[in-house]
Design a protein around this motif. Structure first.
Motif, PDB file in Angstrom:
ATOM      1  N   ASP A 217      -4.259   1.481  -2.750  1.00  7.97           N
ATOM      2  CA  ASP A 217      -4.274   2.792  -2.115  1.00  7.97           C
ATOM      3  C   ASP A 217      -4.221   2.631  -0.595  1.00  7.97           C
ATOM      4  O   ASP A 217      -4.973   1.840  -0.017  1.00  7.97           O
ATOM      5  CB  ASP A 217      -5.567   3.521  -2.523  1.00  7.97           C
ATOM      6  CG  ASP A 217      -5.583   4.980  -2.098  1.00  7.97           C
ATOM      7  OD1 ASP A 217      -5.072   5.306  -1.008  1.00  7.97           O
ATOM      8  OD2 ASP A 217      -6.127   5.807  -2.863  1.00  7.97           O
TER       9      ASP A 217
ATOM     10  N   THR B 112       0.854  -1.192   0.000  1.00  5.58           N
ATOM     11  CA  THR B 112       0.000   0.000   0.000  1.00  5.58           C
ATOM     12  C   THR B 112       0.887   1.238   0.000  1.00  5.58           C
ATOM     13  O   THR B 112       1.991   1.223   0.552  1.00  5.58           O
ATOM     14  CB  THR B 112      -0.902   0.049   1.243  1.00  5.58           C
ATOM     15  OG1 THR B 112      -0.068   0.117   2.413  1.00  5.58           O
ATOM     16  CG2 THR B 112      -1.796  -1.171   1.330  1.00  5.58           C
TER      17      THR B 112
ATOM     18  N   ARG C 214       6.201  -0.281  -7.513  1.00  5.25           N
ATOM     19  CA  ARG C 214       6.276  -1.355  -8.518  1.00  5.25           C
ATOM     20  C   ARG C 214       7.718  -1.528  -9.004  1.00  5.25           C
ATOM     21  O   ARG C 214       8.170  -2.644  -9.256  1.00  5.25           O
ATOM     22  CB  ARG C 214       5.325  -1.073  -9.684  1.00  5.25           C
ATOM     23  CG  ARG C 214       3.850  -1.280  -9.315  1.00  5.25           C
ATOM     24  CD  ARG C 214       2.966  -1.250 -10.551  1.00  5.25           C
ATOM     25  NE  ARG C 214       1.556  -1.372 -10.235  1.00  5.25           N
ATOM     26  CZ  ARG C 214       0.927  -2.533 -10.019  1.00  5.25           C
ATOM     27  NH1 ARG C 214       1.590  -3.676 -10.055  1.00  5.25           N
ATOM     28  NH2 ARG C 214      -0.378  -2.551  -9.761  1.00  5.25           N
TER      29      ARG C 214
ATOM     30  N   PRO D 119      -1.406   6.813  -4.175  1.00  4.57           N
ATOM     31  CA  PRO D 119      -1.456   6.543  -5.609  1.00  4.57           C
ATOM     32  C   PRO D 119      -0.302   7.189  -6.387  1.00  4.57           C
ATOM     33  O   PRO D 119       0.190   6.619  -7.362  1.00  4.57           O
ATOM     34  CB  PRO D 119      -2.812   7.124  -6.036  1.00  4.57           C
ATOM     35  CG  PRO D 119      -3.660   7.001  -4.798  1.00  4.57           C
ATOM     36  CD  PRO D 119      -2.721   7.240  -3.653  1.00  4.57           C
TER      37      PRO D 119
ATOM     38  N   GLU E 179       2.663   4.782  -6.795  1.00  5.62           N
ATOM     39  CA  GLU E 179       2.454   3.426  -7.313  1.00  5.62           C
ATOM     40  C   GLU E 179       3.613   2.964  -8.191  1.00  5.62           C
ATOM     41  O   GLU E 179       4.134   1.846  -8.038  1.00  5.62           O
ATOM     42  CB  GLU E 179       1.144   3.335  -8.116  1.00  5.62           C
ATOM     43  CG  GLU E 179       0.935   1.940  -8.699  1.00  5.62           C
ATOM     44  CD  GLU E 179      -0.399   1.759  -9.418  1.00  5.62           C
ATOM     45  OE1 GLU E 179      -0.612   0.643  -9.945  1.00  5.62           O
ATOM     46  OE2 GLU E 179      -1.211   2.706  -9.457  1.00  5.62           O
TER      47      GLU E 179
ATOM     48  N   PHE F 233      -0.493  -3.369  -6.076  1.00  2.00           N
ATOM     49  CA  PHE F 233      -0.525  -2.103  -5.354  1.00  2.00           C
ATOM     50  C   PHE F 233      -1.956  -1.748  -4.969  1.00  2.00           C
ATOM     51  O   PHE F 233      -2.885  -1.917  -5.770  1.00  2.00           O
ATOM     52  CB  PHE F 233       0.037  -0.984  -6.251  1.00  2.00           C
ATOM     53  CG  PHE F 233      -0.294   0.398  -5.768  1.00  2.00           C
ATOM     54  CD1 PHE F 233       0.498   1.023  -4.828  1.00  2.00           C
ATOM     55  CD2 PHE F 233      -1.438   1.061  -6.221  1.00  2.00           C
ATOM     56  CE1 PHE F 233       0.171   2.294  -4.360  1.00  2.00           C
ATOM     57  CE2 PHE F 233      -1.773   2.327  -5.763  1.00  2.00           C
ATOM     58  CZ  PHE F 233      -0.959   2.941  -4.826  1.00  2.00           C
TER      59      PHE F 233
END
Length: 340
Positions: free
Chosen positions: A204, A185, A195, A188, A191, A202
């Motif tokens: 929020d 988490t 990654r 956003p 993200e 992933f």
């Protein structure tokens, strides 16, 4: 008169930082004297200032993340020499020179700067102890040992706060340990960052425990045996507790606000990333022996960072920004040698 250096002092418990002078120390057996080029800031630094936790002797010099140049080598140290560029998990990083223990020091490969290297020590060591420590962690087999291969493959792991320094290294170590899926988490906006570190899924960070549990159940029906909560606020701990399977382990970076339940056998472990603690030394000696290789090969990527102005003085404002939650997805780094 002994040569002097500038340092950022915390003069008394819950006091205000001050710049002052102190003597440059000499290394003892097994130690290095390092001229600090870059020192990174951590949340623990402002927490110590605000609460007085962990520190008994004042004036104190805080800071654990060190990157610099070896100035002097202590007796019995054979793997470093004067002029080496090094990073270390040490103490008293908020000054121009400090002593490090050679066993918890590594050379910086040419691919990394002092600034990027300074983002590694405490974050990596906290993630590492939480996953692999037998006393202060989940006790899984470290991936750099011969007996590790495939132990965790196809086991899911959840890392809350994947864009934090500790979270980013926990993701990378989970990848090394072959966990799958690696669920994290973050905001956003971070993200892509998480990654890149190796997260396979992933979500929020604002999802409730119920929402996150439902989302994860669509990815995997395997029980979640380990949750690493890199944030460890009461609200993230309760989310983590909701996700954790029977007999699972919740790893925290601060003390627990959730209570262990004997019926389900779930454990809560507060990790302790201190190389000076006797129970931690064997694990850290073996991991620090591979840090240079990990960085050189790109196995471990340092954090993104922002350089603070005004040398040691810049640390004061940097810690305040961290306390106010104004830093995200990056580590703050100071240059002690630029202190006026």
């Amino acid at each position: 008169m002994s040569p002097q250096q500038k340092a950022l002092f915390l003069p008394k418990k819950q006091g205000n930082f001050e710049i002052g002078s102190r003597t440059i120390p000499s290394p003892g057996a097994g130690q290095l004297l390092v001229k600090i080029q870059s020192a990174a800031l951590n949340p623990i630094d402002y927490k110590i200032k605000d609460t007085g936790m962990f520190v008994t002797d004042y004036p104190a010099i805080l800071g654990n993340d060190i990157a610099g140049i070896v100035e002097e080598v202590g007796e019995g140290v054979n793997n470093f020499r004067k002029g080496d560029r090094v990073l270390a998990h040490g103490k008293s990083a908020f000054q121009q020179y400090t002593l490090t223990v050679a066993s918890f020091t590594a050379k910086i490969p040419s691919s990394e700067s002092f600034d990027s290297a300074a983002t590694v020590p405490l974050g990596l060591d906290t993630a590492l102890m939480g996953l692999y420590g037998n006393h202060f962690g989940a006790g899984i087999t470290p991936p750099w040992t011969k007996s590790a291969s495939g132990h965790e493959s196809n086991k899911p792991i959840v890392i809350l706060g994947g864009s934090s320094s500790v979270g980013s290294y926990a993701i990378q170590l989970a990848r090394l340990s072959e966990f799958y899926p690696i669920i994290t988490t973050a905001s956003p906006s971070n993200e892509e960052l998480v990654r890149n570190y190796g997260a396979t899924h992933f979500f929020d960070r604002n999802l409730s425990g119920k929402q996150l549990k439902a989302a994860i159940s669509r990815i995997t029906d395997s029980p979640i045996g380990i949750v690493y909560d890199a944030i460890s606020l009461p609200e993230t701990q309760s989310v983590a507790w909701e996700l954790l399977a029977n007999n699972g382990t919740l790893v925290l970076t601060v003390s627990a606000s959730v209570k262990e339940d004997e019926g389900k056998g779930r454990k809560v472990i507060q990790t302790l990333a201190s190389p000076s603690v006797p129970q931690n030394q064997e694990l850290y000696r073996s991991s620090w022996a591979v840090v240079e290789q990990w960085l050189s090969e790109g196995t471990i990527q340092p954090n993104k960072y922002e350089v603070l102005p005004n040398g040691l003085e810049g640390i004061i404002g940097g810690l305040e920004r961290m306390r106010l939650g104004q830093v995200s997805g990056a580590k703050l780094v100071a240059h002690p040698q630029e202190t006026q």
